[in-house]
Design a protein around this motif. Structure first.
Motif, mmCIF file in Angstrom:
data_model
loop_
_atom_site.group_PDB
_atom_site.id
_atom_site.type_symbol
_atom_site.label_atom_id
_atom_site.label_comp_id
_atom_site.label_asym_id
_atom_site.label_seq_id
_atom_site.Cartn_x
_atom_site.Cartn_y
_atom_site.Cartn_z
ATOM 1 N N SER A 47 0.800 -1.216 0.000
ATOM 2 C CA SER A 47 0.000 0.000 0.000
ATOM 3 C C SER A 47 0.840 1.277 0.000
ATOM 4 O O SER A 47 0.412 2.291 -0.563
ATOM 5 C CB SER A 47 -0.944 0.004 1.201
ATOM 6 N N THR A 104 0.281 4.470 -2.407
ATOM 7 C CA THR A 104 -0.118 5.761 -1.830
ATOM 8 C C THR A 104 0.707 6.889 -2.421
ATOM 9 O O THR A 104 0.179 7.967 -2.728
ATOM 10 C CB THR A 104 0.046 5.729 -0.299
ATOM 11 N N ALA A 119 -3.697 -1.237 4.675
ATOM 12 C CA ALA A 119 -3.990 -0.122 3.770
ATOM 13 C C ALA A 119 -4.834 0.957 4.433
ATOM 14 O O ALA A 119 -4.933 2.079 3.909
ATOM 15 C CB ALA A 119 -4.694 -0.630 2.511
ATOM 16 N N LEU A 175 -3.164 4.081 2.211
ATOM 17 C CA LEU A 175 -3.749 4.109 0.878
ATOM 18 C C LEU A 175 -5.220 4.506 0.873
ATOM 19 O O LEU A 175 -5.644 5.368 0.092
ATOM 20 C CB LEU A 175 -3.577 2.749 0.198
#
Length: 325
Positions: free
Chosen positions: A180, A184, A208, A212
């Motif tokens: 993640s 991101t 996440a 993210l």
């Protein structure tokens, strides 16, 4: 199979799609006939979103998916593939695609993946994927696993995808990864429509949530979730079960067993909870089912019909087995 909008685009996708790594002989070889049968059956069952990639079986999955959808109404489908790897006969061995000396993809054609996130490389990748699938266009293009190529992904690769989107060649662009944090970074540095995250927003691993998913909420980026069973441990968490494609550590198995036991309290199959869990997050547009056989596909779709009491989600959170959703 209700549909939701992808990011701020005019593209809508169903909540359930078909992931096709298994149709590219991931960890087990299957025949062309059996692979195409899975695609045919998915269409018969109402699945209209299919995600594939050149890496999957080194072209096998794309070819098999192309055969499976050849007679379908293209306007009723959402087709996604990935860019960043070109298939070449002189490709060096990629150790990330092996575990304990055994390749993840078995009985593949005599070509291998070569990293290429250049502007021209992205355009070439799309052209070659169109040729393998026999399609005239893709709806979604995703940069594939650019963990160690973030600078190129955020510059030359993104520029190529951005230009393809601007030209109307593709409706939505993004990236697909198993981690993640780098996803991101791309969400924050590029104008993406969608990301595909495998294994990091599941009933077992919600990492996440820390980076993210909030970033996607802020930027109005849709999230497609793959790997909802975390390689099988969320189907049957026996000792030696797989997690992230390799044998799981003891503490991971123990957590999965604890989740399973709470599910049993409510007479809910662990796999049903695993499949339905990500769909509750407001940024998740679609969950991909990665069935290898027609029977597996039917079993997975049946899990969507299992009624799950809200008390189960509350108990899992109170026990510290899941983070807040």
């Amino acid at each position: 199979m209700n549909e939701v909008r992808v990011g701020r685009t005019d593209l809508f996708v169903p909540r359930i799609g078909l992931g096709t790594a298994a149709l590219g002989n991931f960890q087990q070889a299957i025949s062309d006939t059996d692979a195409v049968a899975v695609v045919d059956h998915a269409l018969d069952r109402g699945i209209r979103y299919l995600d594939t990639a050149p890496l999957y079986g080194h072209g096998l999955a794309e070819k098999r998916v192309g055969r499976g959808v050849a007679a379908a109404d293209r306007d009723q489908l959402v087709m996604s593939t990935k860019v960043g790897r070109l298939l070449r006969p002189d490709a060096p061995r990629d150790e990330t695609q092996y575990y304990d000396g055994v390749p993840f993809y078995l009985d593949v054609p005599p070509v291998g993946p070569v990293w290429d996130f250049s502007y021209d490389g992205i355009r070439r990748s799309v052209e070659e994927s169109l040729e393998r699938t026999g399609l005239e266009r893709f709806d979604v293009l995703l940069m594939h696993d650019p963990d160690d190529h973030l600078e190129a992904a955020a510059t030359t690769a993104y520029a190529a995808l951005r230009d393809l989107r601007a030209a109307g060649t593709v409706s939505a662009i993004g990236a697909g990864m198993n981690h993640s944090a780098p996803l991101t970074e791309l969400v924050r540095s590029c104008d993406l429509d969608v990301v595909l995250l495998a294994g990091r927003y599941t009933l077992l691993d919600q990492s996440a949530l820390a980076d993210l998913l909030p970033a996607c909420e802020e930027r109005e980026v849709s999230v497609v979730i793959g790997g909802v069973f975390n390689s099988g441990i969320l189907v049957d968490p026996l000792p030696g079960a797989s997690f992230d494609y390799i044998p799981a550590r003891d503490e991971v198995v123990a957590k999965a067993v604890a989740i399973r036991d709470l599910c049993r309290k409510y007479d809910v199959p662990l796999a049903a909870a695993a499949l339905q869990f990500p769909l509750a997050h407001p940024r998740v547009s679609t969950v991909l089912i990665g069935a290898r056989t027609v029977g597996e596909l039917d079993e997975d779709l049946a899990l969507l019909d299992v009624e799950i009491p809200s008390a189960l989600w509350t108990d899992l959170q109170n026990a510290g087995l899941t983070d807040a959703r």
